[in-house]
Structure formats: structure tokens, C-alpha cells
Design a protein around this motif. Structure first.
Motif, PDB file in Angstrom:
ATOM      1  N   PHE A 129       0.847  -1.193   0.000  1.00  0.00           N
ATOM      2  CA  PHE A 129       0.000   0.000   0.000  1.00  0.00           C
ATOM      3  C   PHE A 129       0.882   1.241   0.000  1.00  0.00           C
ATOM      4  N   ARG A 130       0.531   2.194  -0.843  1.00  0.00           N
ATOM      5  CA  ARG A 130       1.146   3.513  -0.800  1.00  0.00           C
ATOM      6  C   ARG A 130       0.059   4.485  -0.351  1.00  0.00           C
ATOM      7  N   LEU A 131       0.250   5.091   0.808  1.00  0.00           N
ATOM      8  CA  LEU A 131      -0.789   5.895   1.449  1.00  0.00           C
ATOM      9  C   LEU A 131      -0.495   7.387   1.308  1.00  0.00           C
ATOM     10  N   ARG A 132      -1.558   8.155   1.104  1.00  0.00           N
ATOM     11  CA  ARG A 132      -1.417   9.611   1.013  1.00  0.00           C
ATOM     12  C   ARG A 132      -2.573  10.275   1.743  1.00  0.00           C
ATOM     13  N   GLN A 133      -2.247  11.074   2.751  1.00  0.00           N
ATOM     14  CA  GLN A 133      -3.269  11.825   3.483  1.00  0.00           C
ATOM     15  C   GLN A 133      -3.588  13.111   2.741  1.00  0.00           C
ATOM     16  N   GLY A 134      -4.846  13.531   2.777  1.00  0.00           N
ATOM     17  CA  GLY A 134      -5.203  14.750   2.079  1.00  0.00           C
ATOM     18  C   GLY A 134      -6.520  15.327   2.541  1.00  0.00           C
ATOM     19  N   THR A 135      -6.807  16.517   2.058  1.00  0.00           N
ATOM     20  CA  THR A 135      -8.095  17.155   2.321  1.00  0.00           C
ATOM     21  C   THR A 135      -9.098  16.699   1.266  1.00  0.00           C
ATOM     22  N   TYR A 136     -10.336  17.085   1.443  1.00  0.00           N
ATOM     23  CA  TYR A 136     -11.405  16.702   0.523  1.00  0.00           C
ATOM     24  C   TYR A 136     -11.028  17.050  -0.920  1.00  0.00           C
ATOM     25  N   ASN A 137     -10.651  18.295  -1.159  1.00  0.00           N
ATOM     26  CA  ASN A 137     -10.358  18.735  -2.525  1.00  0.00           C
ATOM     27  C   ASN A 137      -9.101  18.086  -3.080  1.00  0.00           C
ATOM     28  N   SER A 138      -8.072  17.908  -2.247  1.00  0.00           N
ATOM     29  CA  SER A 138      -6.830  17.329  -2.756  1.00  0.00           C
ATOM     30  C   SER A 138      -7.009  15.848  -3.090  1.00  0.00           C
ATOM     31  N   LEU A 139      -7.861  15.145  -2.350  1.00  0.00           N
ATOM     32  CA  LEU A 139      -8.103  13.731  -2.638  1.00  0.00           C
ATOM     33  C   LEU A 139      -8.838  13.565  -3.968  1.00  0.00           C
ATOM     34  N   ILE A 140      -9.839  14.396  -4.200  1.00  0.00           N
ATOM     35  CA  ILE A 140     -10.547  14.349  -5.482  1.00  0.00           C
ATOM     36  C   ILE A 140      -9.591  14.684  -6.625  1.00  0.00           C
ATOM     37  N   ARG A 141      -8.749  15.694  -6.428  1.00  0.00           N
ATOM     38  CA  ARG A 141      -7.787  16.084  -7.459  1.00  0.00           C
ATOM     39  C   ARG A 141      -6.819  14.948  -7.779  1.00  0.00           C
ATOM     40  N   ASP A 142      -6.283  14.296  -6.751  1.00  0.00           N
ATOM     41  CA  ASP A 142      -5.278  13.260  -6.967  1.00  0.00           C
ATOM     42  C   ASP A 142      -5.872  12.022  -7.625  1.00  0.00           C
ATOM     43  N   VAL A 143      -7.120  11.692  -7.280  1.00  0.00           N
ATOM     44  CA  VAL A 143      -7.786  10.577  -7.961  1.00  0.00           C
ATOM     45  C   VAL A 143      -8.074  10.955  -9.410  1.00  0.00           C
ATOM     46  N   SER A 144      -8.532  12.168  -9.647  1.00  0.00           N
ATOM     47  CA  SER A 144      -8.849  12.637 -11.009  1.00  0.00           C
ATOM     48  C   SER A 144      -7.622  12.601 -11.907  1.00  0.00           C
ATOM     49  N   LYS A 145      -6.461  12.941 -11.347  1.00  0.00           N
ATOM     50  CA  LYS A 145      -5.218  12.991 -12.131  1.00  0.00           C
ATOM     51  C   LYS A 145      -4.566  11.615 -12.276  1.00  0.00           C
ATOM     52  N   GLY A 146      -5.115  10.598 -11.620  1.00  0.00           N
ATOM     53  CA  GLY A 146      -4.543   9.266 -11.700  1.00  0.00           C
ATOM     54  C   GLY A 146      -3.378   9.035 -10.773  1.00  0.00           C
ATOM     55  N   GLU A 147      -3.160   9.949  -9.819  1.00  0.00           N
ATOM     56  CA  GLU A 147      -2.069   9.778  -8.863  1.00  0.00           C
ATOM     57  C   GLU A 147      -2.444   8.826  -7.730  1.00  0.00           C
ATOM     58  N   LEU A 148      -3.730   8.618  -7.534  1.00  0.00           N
ATOM     59  CA  LEU A 148      -4.241   7.647  -6.568  1.00  0.00           C
ATOM     60  C   LEU A 148      -5.210   6.711  -7.281  1.00  0.00           C
ATOM     61  N   ASP A 149      -5.191   5.432  -6.890  1.00  0.00           N
ATOM     62  CA  ASP A 149      -6.164   4.487  -7.438  1.00  0.00           C
ATOM     63  C   ASP A 149      -7.533   4.690  -6.782  1.00  0.00           C
ATOM     64  N   LEU A 150      -7.507   4.822  -5.465  1.00  0.00           N
ATOM     65  CA  LEU A 150      -8.725   4.935  -4.663  1.00  0.00           C
ATOM     66  C   LEU A 150      -8.510   5.971  -3.569  1.00  0.00           C
ATOM     67  N   ALA A 151      -9.603   6.492  -3.052  1.00  0.00           N
ATOM     68  CA  ALA A 151      -9.497   7.379  -1.895  1.00  0.00           C
ATOM     69  C   ALA A 151     -10.750   7.272  -1.054  1.00  0.00           C
ATOM     70  N   PHE A 152     -10.559   7.126   0.254  1.00  0.00           N
ATOM     71  CA  PHE A 152     -11.658   7.328   1.191  1.00  0.00           C
ATOM     72  C   PHE A 152     -11.949   8.825   1.226  1.00  0.00           C
ATOM     73  N   ILE A 153     -13.198   9.188   1.324  1.00  0.00           N
ATOM     74  CA  ILE A 153     -13.534  10.606   1.318  1.00  0.00           C
ATOM     75  C   ILE A 153     -14.790  10.846   2.133  1.00  0.00           C
ATOM     76  N   SER A 154     -14.869  12.015   2.749  1.00  0.00           N
ATOM     77  CA  SER A 154     -16.049  12.388   3.523  1.00  0.00           C
ATOM     78  C   SER A 154     -16.227  13.899   3.457  1.00  0.00           C
ATOM     79  N   PRO A 155     -17.455  14.362   3.129  1.00  0.00           N
ATOM     80  CA  PRO A 155     -18.610  13.557   2.748  1.00  0.00           C
ATOM     81  C   PRO A 155     -18.458  13.014   1.338  1.00  0.00           C
ATOM     82  N   PHE A 156     -19.214  11.990   1.015  1.00  0.00           N
ATOM     83  CA  PHE A 156     -19.152  11.409  -0.315  1.00  0.00           C
ATOM     84  C   PHE A 156     -19.755  12.369  -1.330  1.00  0.00           C
ATOM     85  N   PRO A 157     -19.048  12.679  -2.424  1.00  0.00           N
ATOM     86  CA  PRO A 157     -19.593  13.595  -3.431  1.00  0.00           C
ATOM     87  C   PRO A 157     -20.744  12.949  -4.193  1.00  0.00           C
ATOM     88  N   GLU A 158     -21.896  13.598  -4.185  1.00  0.00           N
ATOM     89  CA  GLU A 158     -23.075  13.025  -4.837  1.00  0.00           C
ATOM     90  C   GLU A 158     -22.868  12.896  -6.343  1.00  0.00           C
TER      91      GLU A 158
END
Length: 297
Positions: A122-151
Motif C-alpha cells: 500500500f502507498r498511502l497519502r493523506q489529504g483534504t477533501y479537494n486534494s483527494l478528489i484532485r489526486d484521484v482525477s489525475k490518476g495519482e491515486l487508485d482509490l481514496a476514502f472521502i467524507s462527505p461522499f460527493p453526490e
């Protein structure tokens, strides 16, 4: 220029001998010599010079070797990554998470998964709501736990894993500290300890307070649940935190009180890049999470 020519060139450069290189690669000496000759013709330079019984790189050959070795290393890594992508029992999962999930949930989930998949990394990266969405969108993360879940979102998709209750936390000597439950409006005159503005827990608490009929007076701000919890325990104010952030004990602990009016909750979800095929190992982990959270429910 062929891949085989580059591989032969590197092997001869390392062995300084065509015969030894050919024997190690299990090919005919004449085949190696011919490919080296074709490579030199295509480049228009001599890569080797004969010195006694050995071949030595020319200056341009040394330069070419440093580049070719890097190319072959990258190619080998790329092939390995493809194999890992297709192997559910190996490879690496790049996953992001908000701070409020790291205390209890994430270590428990990973430990449970690795019992049956010990070779997965596992390669783990802590982030804020916006940074997690950005990193997943750019393909830098495969998955991200997020709260709240974006509708809905243009670049990410996913599923809600759980809905978690937020509790009021109060200094131990607070007048309401011994109550089993309270209405949020009962804290309207208290100072609040809040997360910084970039954290979504702040907006959840703010919205709940407004719904209860007041705007909270913010005395302190922090960026970690431990900080919020510690400040409240020290009498610096009150706050609301999700139940998972209150599982870890310590010397200084605030009082934890259920809020019944309004009940305050947050969704916790798992996001991935929209229309992007996950590495097989990451998809195995994603499906494992569905079963894991069904068990918790």
C-alpha cells in the motif's frame, strides 16, 4: 533500431566480449556480432574498439550505454507494472484518506485485507477533501476514502461505505458533561473548537449549528482530530467529532455526548477515477471493502 540490438549491445558492453555475451544469452556469436554491426551502421559511429581479446566502449559508446541502460530499466519496470496490474495477489494500491479516518479505520481495514493478501503493498497519502478528489482525477491515486461522499462529480465516481454519527465533545467539567444526550442548541453560548476552513468536517458542524438556530463562536481552529480533542479536554471550548475519531484513548479526554436535535452525520465513501479501469489488485481491495463495511453494519 530494435530492442534486441540494444539488449545485445548492453550485454557485450558489460562482458567486453562477444563470445561470453552470446553464451550468457544463449544465442549464436555470429548473431550478436551482426546485430552490433547493424546498430553501429544505423548510428553511423563505432561503439566498440578491439583491445587485445576484449572489446572496449568508445567515448560515444559509453554515452550511448548510459542512455540505453536507462531505457531498458524503464521498460523492465513498465513490464513489471503491467504484470502487477493484472495480478490480484501482488502489486501496489495507491490510496488516499482524510486525517479523521487514519486513527482507527484505515489500519484495521488494511490489516484485515493483508491477512488474505500478504504480498500486496500500500502507498498511502493523506489529504483534504479537494486534494483527494484532485489526486484521484489525475490518476495519482487508485482509490481514496472521502467524507462527505460527493453526490456527483465530472471526474470521480464511487460508493458510500458508511454513514457515521458525529458526537458533541465537551470539557469534563462542562455543565452538560454528564448528560446522555443533548440538543445542539444547548451549546449556542459556548465557544467552539473547529477544523480549519479547508476541512469538510467544519462545514458539516457549521451547517448543523445553523440548522439548530445559531452561528457558533469559533475560539480555536485546528487541522487534526487529536488537536481538536485535546483543546476541548483542556477546557478551550466544545466541538463535534465523528465517532471513529473518538475511539483512541489518552490521558486527556473530553466528554462524549450524543446529539439528538439535529442528529449530525457524515457519509464516508470510496472514490475512483471516472471511466478508468482499476489495477486488478486495487479492484480486489475495493470489493473487499464492500464486504468489510457490510460486516460492520
Amino acid at each position: 533500431m530494435e530492442l534486441r540490438q540494444l539488449q545485445y549491445f548492453v550485454k557485450v558492453a558489460r562482458k567486453q566480449h562477444v563470445t561470453q555475451a552470446a553464451e550468457e544469452m544463449h544465442v549464436a556469436q555470429s548473431a550478436v556480432s551482426r546485430q552490433i554491426h547493424l546498430l553501429e551502421e544505423e548510428l553511423g559511429v563505432s561503439l566498440f574498439v578491439q583491445k587485445g581479446r576484449n572489446l572496449h566502449l568508445t567515448s560515444v559508446g559509453q554515452l550511448f550505454l548510459s542512455r540505453v541502460e536507462g531505457i531498458l530499466t524503464d521498460l523492465e519496470r513498465a513490464v513489471g507494472e503491467i504484470h502487477e496490474f493484472l495480478d490480484p495477489e501482488a502489486g501496489e494500491i495507491r490510496i488516499g484518506f482524510p486525517h479523521s479516518l487514519v486513527i482507527h479505520l484505515l489500519p484495521s481495514v488494511i490489516a484485515a485485507f493483508k491477512k488474505d493478501h500478504p504480498n500486496v503493498k500500500f502507498r498511502l497519502r493523506q489529504g483534504t477533501y479537494n486534494s483527494l478528489i484532485r489526486d484521484v482525477s489525475k490518476g495519482e491515486l487508485d482509490l481514496a476514502f472521502i467524507s462527505p461522499f460527493p453526490e456527483s462529480h465530472d471526474y470521480v465516481t464511487g460508493e458510500i461505505l458508511l454513514t457515521e454519527e458525529l458526537f458533541a465533545i465537551l470539557p469534563p467539567n462542562h455543565i452538560l458533561a454528564d448528560y446522555n444526550s443533548i440538543r445542539l442548541q444547548q451549546l449556542k453560548d459556548d465557544s467552539f473548537v473547529m477544523f480549519s476552513e479547508e476541512y469538510t468536517l467544519r462545514s458539516i458542524v457549521m451547517e448543523a449549528c445553523v440548522k439548530a438556530g445559531f452561528t457558533p463562536k469559533i475560539e480555536f481552529e485546528g487541522e487534526e482530530t487529536d488537536t481538536i480533542r485535546g483543546l476541548v479536554a483542556a477546557g478551550m471550548g466544545v466541538s463535534l467529532l465523528p465517532s471513529m475519531a473518538l475511539m483512541e484513548g489518552g490521558i486527556m479526554q473530553p466528554a462524549k455526548i450524543r446529539v439528538t436535535d439535529p442528529q449530525v452525520t457524515r457519509t464516508v465513501g470510496l472514490i475512483r477515477r471516472n471511466e478508468q479501469k482499476l489495477p486488478l489488485v486495487a479492484d480486489v481491495f475495493r470489493r473487499f471493502l464492500f464486504d468489510y463495511f457490510q460486516i460492520l453494519k
